[in-house]
Write an enzyme that holds these catalytic residues in place. Structure first.
Site, PDB file in Angstrom:
ATOM      1  NE  ARG A   1      -6.404  -2.479   1.916  1.00 46.15           N
ATOM      2  CZ  ARG A   1      -7.327  -1.620   2.326  1.00 46.15           C
ATOM      3  NH1 ARG A   1      -8.066  -0.957   1.427  1.00 46.15           N
ATOM      4  NH2 ARG A   1      -7.536  -1.410   3.610  1.00 46.15           N
TER       5      ARG A   1
ATOM      6  CD  GLU B   1       2.155   4.027   8.000  1.00 48.55           C
ATOM      7  OE1 GLU B   1       0.945   4.321   8.093  1.00 48.55           O
ATOM      8  OE2 GLU B   1       2.548   2.897   7.656  1.00 48.55           O
TER       9      GLU B   1
ATOM     10  CG  HIS C   1       4.069   0.926   3.842  1.00 53.68           C
ATOM     11  ND1 HIS C   1       3.658   2.080   3.204  1.00 53.68           N
ATOM     12  CD2 HIS C   1       3.139   0.685   4.796  1.00 53.68           C
ATOM     13  CE1 HIS C   1       2.542   2.522   3.759  1.00 53.68           C
ATOM     14  NE2 HIS C   1       2.190   1.696   4.720  1.00 53.68           N
TER      15      HIS C   1
ATOM     16  CD  GLN D   1      -1.074  -0.165   3.740  1.00 52.84           C
ATOM     17  OE1 GLN D   1      -1.393   0.813   4.413  1.00 52.84           O
ATOM     18  NE2 GLN D   1      -1.492  -1.401   4.008  1.00 52.84           N
TER      19      GLN D   1
END
EC number: 5.3.1.8
Length: 392
Positions: free
Chosen positions: A267, A128, A248, A93
């Protein structure tokens, strides 16, 4: 201060026992993939009085977030914190950049797209950070071009030749090669998986990964696309920063995941859910991973600031002494080991492993006592950012 009770996510790829063991509860038959601590509508976190953290923030935005954070982030908590425990590969994704997310979400709202058919969960990007609690493994970003070429050269399957040609032609074509491999048909995927056992994997982790992923997601083109990606192994205390647009897939271990307060996911493969390859390629960056290794023997206190406006994290060891957390902004504290007390003008909260608390801006400086370690998530002040100002 508010004690938080995490919101469970029972995705199929999750471990049935990693999070329960960590937080001290009994496992069930269901996989527990994630435990959310934050204020996103997709996973509302409850507090001591059984109201949500979102409700507490809405009642006193300036008191909980502070005027600076409230103004920069449209009265929203800027970050979301999760415990993450994959037992099999998480979908391959990327997350959208800020401009793309805002425009896409607004368009779907205007067109009144039904919730089940929406591509965007919200209007925000999602950089993130992973902080490893146990040894953790994932695929993050793209490998060195020479390493990719060496791997592809070991195969004879004709479906791999166009990707190899693209990569030889130009590094800029790596993105196109990823798109090409992510569209392969089941027969080509099966043939390449079969050949991978002949090629052997003793000196090539990416070849070994093909067989492992094929067992989890038979026929999925993400199995083959994974050979382009970098295998990242984190020891406890290590961290990896994944900007929006970096592809990742997390594979095993237990980690604290800190991100901008968004649930947008596109995705490309390794999933039984909807694939959004055009959106993946629109946002895809070919950057390598950014890995932060823990200093010393893993018992040091240290800060990790990736430069994103929404969050920075600190790993703090408390050993009988009193430490003071920064007074600025809202902070979320998650205990990793031992027993740590948080003391502020509003009272005291004792945290044990796997337990979390929210510290409003209005509580000011907070001291820590006890013996153990915690992760502290905070929002940097605008003046401390590389370029002043916030971002969605």
């Amino acid at each position: 201060m508010l004690r938080l009770f995490g919101h469970s996510k029972n995705y199929s790829w999750g471990s049935p026992d990693a999070i329960p063991r960590f937080i001290g509860t009994e496992p069930t038959d269901e996989p527990l993939a994630e435990l959310w601590f934050g204020a996103h509508s997709s996973g509302p976190t409850l507090t001591d009085d059984e109201s949500s953290l979102s409700e507490h923030i809405a009642r006193d935005v300036d008191g909980t977030l502070g005027p600076d954070v409230a103004q920069r982030f449209s009265h929203r908590l800027p970050y979301l914190v999760k415990l993450l425990a994959p037992a099999s590969a998480v979908s391959l994704q990327v997350h959208p950049n800020a401009t793309y997310a805002a425009a896409g979400y607004a368009a779907e709202q205007r067109e009144q797209v039904e919730a089940a058919n929406r591509t965007f969960s919200d209007a925000f990007h999602k950089p993130e950070m992973l902080f490893a609690v146990t040894p953790f493994e994932g695929l993050i970003g793209f490998r060195d071009l020479e390493a990719i070429q060496a791997t592809l050269a070991r195969f004879t399957h004709p479906a791999l030749r166009p990707a190899a040609d693209l990569i030889r032609r130009s590094p800029a074509d790596l993105k196109e090669a990823f798109g090409y491999l992510s569209r392969l048909g089941r027969d080509d995927v099966a043939g390449i998986v079969q050949e991978s056992s002949r090629v052997g994997s003793s000196h090539d982790d990416s070849v070994a990964g093909i067989s492992a992923l094929a067992a989890q997601y038979p026929g999925d083109p993400g199995v083959v696309a994974s050979v382009l990606l970098d295998r990242v192994v984190l020891a406890p205390g290590d961290a990896a920063f994944v900007p929006s647009g970096v592809v990742h897939s997390y594979r095993s271990g237990l980690a604290v995941e800190v991100m901008a307060n968004s649930d947008n996911v596109f995705r490309a493969g390794l999933t039984r859910k909807r694939v959004s390859l055009p959106q993946v390629l629109d946002n895809l960056l070919t950057d390598p991973p950014r890995v932060f290794r823990a200093p010393g023997d893993g018992t040091a206190s240290y800060d990790i600031d990736p430069g994103t406006p929404e969050f920075a994290i600190s790993h703090i060891w408390v050993d009988g002494d009193h430490r003071t957390l920064p007074a600025f902004g809202p902070k979320l504290v998650l205990c990793l080991n031992g027993e740590v007390s948080l003391v502020s003008r509003s009272g005291e909260i004792v945290l044990t492993r796997g337990r979390a608390a929210f510290i409003p801006h209005a509580d000011g400086a907070v001291s820590t006592q006890g013996a153990g370690s915690v992760i502290v998530v905070r929002t940097p002040a605008a003046r401390d950012l590389p370029h002043e100002g916030g971002s969605r």
